[in-house]
Scaffold this active site. Sequence first.
Site, PDB file in Angstrom:
ATOM      1  N   GLY A  86       2.650 -36.668  -9.321  1.00 48.56           N
ATOM      2  CA  GLY A  86       2.625 -35.974  -8.115  1.00 48.56           C
ATOM      3  C   GLY A  86       3.585 -34.937  -7.979  1.00 48.56           C
ATOM      4  O   GLY A  86       4.411 -34.906  -8.942  1.00 48.56           O
ATOM      5  N   GLY A  88       7.196 -34.333  -7.945  1.00 43.80           N
ATOM      6  CA  GLY A  88       8.200 -35.329  -8.309  1.00 43.80           C
ATOM      7  C   GLY A  88       9.711 -34.738  -8.059  1.00 43.80           C
ATOM      8  O   GLY A  88      10.375 -35.467  -7.786  1.00 43.80           O
ATOM      9  N   LYS A 109      11.092 -26.306  -6.737  1.00 42.80           N
ATOM     10  CA  LYS A 109      11.343 -26.971  -8.222  1.00 42.80           C
ATOM     11  C   LYS A 109      12.584 -27.391  -8.171  1.00 42.80           C
ATOM     12  O   LYS A 109      13.570 -26.452  -8.001  1.00 42.80           O
ATOM     13  CB  LYS A 109      10.992 -26.082  -9.452  1.00 42.80           C
ATOM     14  CG  LYS A 109      10.720 -26.829 -10.841  1.00 42.80           C
ATOM     15  CD  LYS A 109      10.473 -25.852 -11.568  1.00 42.80           C
ATOM     16  CE  LYS A 109      10.043 -26.484 -13.153  1.00 42.80           C
ATOM     17  NZ  LYS A 109       9.374 -25.474 -14.074  1.00 42.80           N
ATOM     18  N   ASP A 121      15.557 -37.782 -11.436  1.00 44.36           N
ATOM     19  CA  ASP A 121      16.413 -37.296 -10.320  1.00 44.36           C
ATOM     20  C   ASP A 121      16.062 -36.159  -9.462  1.00 44.36           C
ATOM     21  O   ASP A 121      16.492 -35.790  -8.485  1.00 44.36           O
ATOM     22  CB  ASP A 121      17.914 -36.891 -11.061  1.00 44.36           C
ATOM     23  CG  ASP A 121      17.770 -35.601 -11.872  1.00 44.36           C
ATOM     24  OD1 ASP A 121      16.702 -34.894 -11.861  1.00 44.36           O
ATOM     25  OD2 ASP A 121      18.535 -35.317 -12.663  1.00 44.36           O
ATOM     26  N   GLY A 122      14.835 -35.792  -9.519  1.00 47.14           N
ATOM     27  CA  GLY A 122      14.065 -34.815  -8.895  1.00 47.14           C
ATOM     28  C   GLY A 122      15.080 -33.221  -9.023  1.00 47.14           C
ATOM     29  O   GLY A 122      14.839 -32.520  -8.034  1.00 47.14           O
ATOM     30  N   ARG A 182      -4.269 -27.933  -7.296  1.00 48.12           N
ATOM     31  CA  ARG A 182      -4.411 -28.229  -8.945  1.00 48.12           C
ATOM     32  C   ARG A 182      -5.755 -28.925  -9.288  1.00 48.12           C
ATOM     33  O   ARG A 182      -6.075 -29.681  -8.325  1.00 48.12           O
ATOM     34  CB  ARG A 182      -3.338 -29.004  -9.423  1.00 48.12           C
ATOM     35  CG  ARG A 182      -1.899 -28.613  -9.190  1.00 48.12           C
ATOM     36  CD  ARG A 182      -0.683 -29.704  -9.111  1.00 48.12           C
ATOM     37  NE  ARG A 182       0.532 -29.307  -8.770  1.00 48.12           N
ATOM     38  CZ  ARG A 182       1.706 -29.107  -9.416  1.00 48.12           C
ATOM     39  NH1 ARG A 182       1.578 -29.210 -10.683  1.00 48.12           N
ATOM     40  NH2 ARG A 182       2.679 -28.731  -8.898  1.00 48.12           N
ATOM     41  N   ASP A 253      -2.663 -31.125 -14.573  1.00 49.63           N
ATOM     42  CA  ASP A 253      -2.065 -30.881 -13.313  1.00 49.63           C
ATOM     43  C   ASP A 253      -1.152 -29.780 -13.302  1.00 49.63           C
ATOM     44  O   ASP A 253      -0.731 -29.407 -12.195  1.00 49.63           O
ATOM     45  CB  ASP A 253      -1.185 -32.046 -13.166  1.00 49.63           C
ATOM     46  CG  ASP A 253      -0.229 -32.356 -14.255  1.00 49.63           C
ATOM     47  OD1 ASP A 253      -0.526 -32.654 -15.522  1.00 49.63           O
ATOM     48  OD2 ASP A 253       1.148 -32.154 -14.028  1.00 49.63           O
ATOM     49  N   ASN A 254      -1.332 -29.050 -14.158  1.00 49.98           N
ATOM     50  CA  ASN A 254      -0.683 -27.686 -14.299  1.00 49.98           C
ATOM     51  C   ASN A 254      -1.602 -26.639 -14.274  1.00 49.98           C
ATOM     52  O   ASN A 254      -1.188 -25.100 -14.760  1.00 49.98           O
ATOM     53  CB  ASN A 254       0.178 -27.468 -15.690  1.00 49.98           C
ATOM     54  CG  ASN A 254       1.652 -28.068 -15.618  1.00 49.98           C
ATOM     55  OD1 ASN A 254       1.882 -28.474 -14.407  1.00 49.98           O
ATOM     56  ND2 ASN A 254       2.156 -28.715 -16.626  1.00 49.98           N
TER      57      ASN A 254
END
Length: 455
Positions: A86, A88, A109, A121-122, A182, A253-254
């Site tokens: 998802g 992230g 992003k 860590d995002g 997506r 998912d891309n």
Amino acid sequence: MTSYAPDPRILDLGEAFYDPVEAAHFPKCTPRFLNRRWAERVGLDLPDEDWARRFCRFEPLAENLPQPLALRYHGHQFRVYNPDIGDGRGFTFAQLRDEKGRLLDLGTKGSGQTPYSRTADGRLTLKGGMREVLATEMLEALGVNTSKTFALFETGEELVRGDEPSPTRSAVLTRLSHGHIRIGMFQRLAFYGEVENINALVRYTLRELYAEQPSADPKENAVRLFDLVASATARLAAGYMAAGFVHGVLNSDNINVTGESFDYGPWRFTPEWDPDFTAAYFDHYGLYSFGRQPEAIHWDLAQFAGCMAMVADAPPLSEMLGGWSDRFEDELVKALLRRLGVDGDRDLAAALLKALRSREAQIDRVFFDWRGGRDPGTERYPSEPFRALAAALEGRQRPVTHPYWSDPEPCSMHIEEVEAIWSAIAERDDWTPFNMKVDAIRRMGKAMASGIPTA
């Protein structure tokens, strides 16, 4: 200048599709790239101090989403299904209309952890952000349907990564995209058997992203959407090939259902027409190599067909899936000739492909020389494939007026230059090569757009 037109339509979908999240708090907000060109087109050409407020600290835009939303999705990653993904390290921050009335998302992003971050860590490295700017600018200039990097801020944290020297500098990026829906979003709903939510997402996508009014028949809507996505993904695959671009990670998912390319990680441009050229060091079997990108996108489309089969009859989906290669070939002819700047047909495109496949010159050089209207003759291109191309082009080429075509070298974006641009930043905090490259790409884009066939 276009007026700001907020329109947070994603809220119509409801809580089953996203999770409200909060942005990370960064110690610094140093602007590294601000896309004022696109800001003007969406009514967000803000004062300098407001860019950091909105696109680093993520204070909500007026009349827009009150809180960022992390979208839920699954996906096949290198053909292995993963239900544990998802948004992230990103979220949808706002939605607005451009001057054409299209609904666009501002997504992020590197904006911090979400429920889908797992142990990550995002965050985003500054190098990764810089690379995404270069990818989106280059693809836009080459006429590929791509997201636009809207803003890049350095955030003052030190990150540890296994694939680049650490600690490394951090960044947060905002992208402007024609939706973030997506194939993987549909896969998640199919995984959980949420038929009504699939139908809701189909209606949303038709209405908001394709500007089509959904019918009262869910089966008809699903088949229509699949038809649109099949055409859009065929254009995407053709665009990659004509640009000599390798995305690197064409997981389901891309793949955006609008056919817009986005989310750039290990991308590269192949110097020559090399089908085996790969971008990702971890793509050990060349699944997403240059020459296999159409196959990869078609495979992802097949996963989308499986989702649509839950709400529509299978035969029309199967027929369109089987005919996708014909759509791709038609789009490849258009994309190749558009980059060459000529009108033509399959025979001309076939001659061009044969010349490119000879690998006697780099892709960018071939298009630069031959689009520029200056066949260098037998000294540089003496082989039969290029002499056949010269014959096929006779009488078709258009006059070129932009001074770009008189430059000694084409504007390219190979890995050596990307690394050199990063080295200047990493070693001396010198952003001059980066800024000069963005300017050069945009100059090439203007040259590419001048005199282009409209068909």
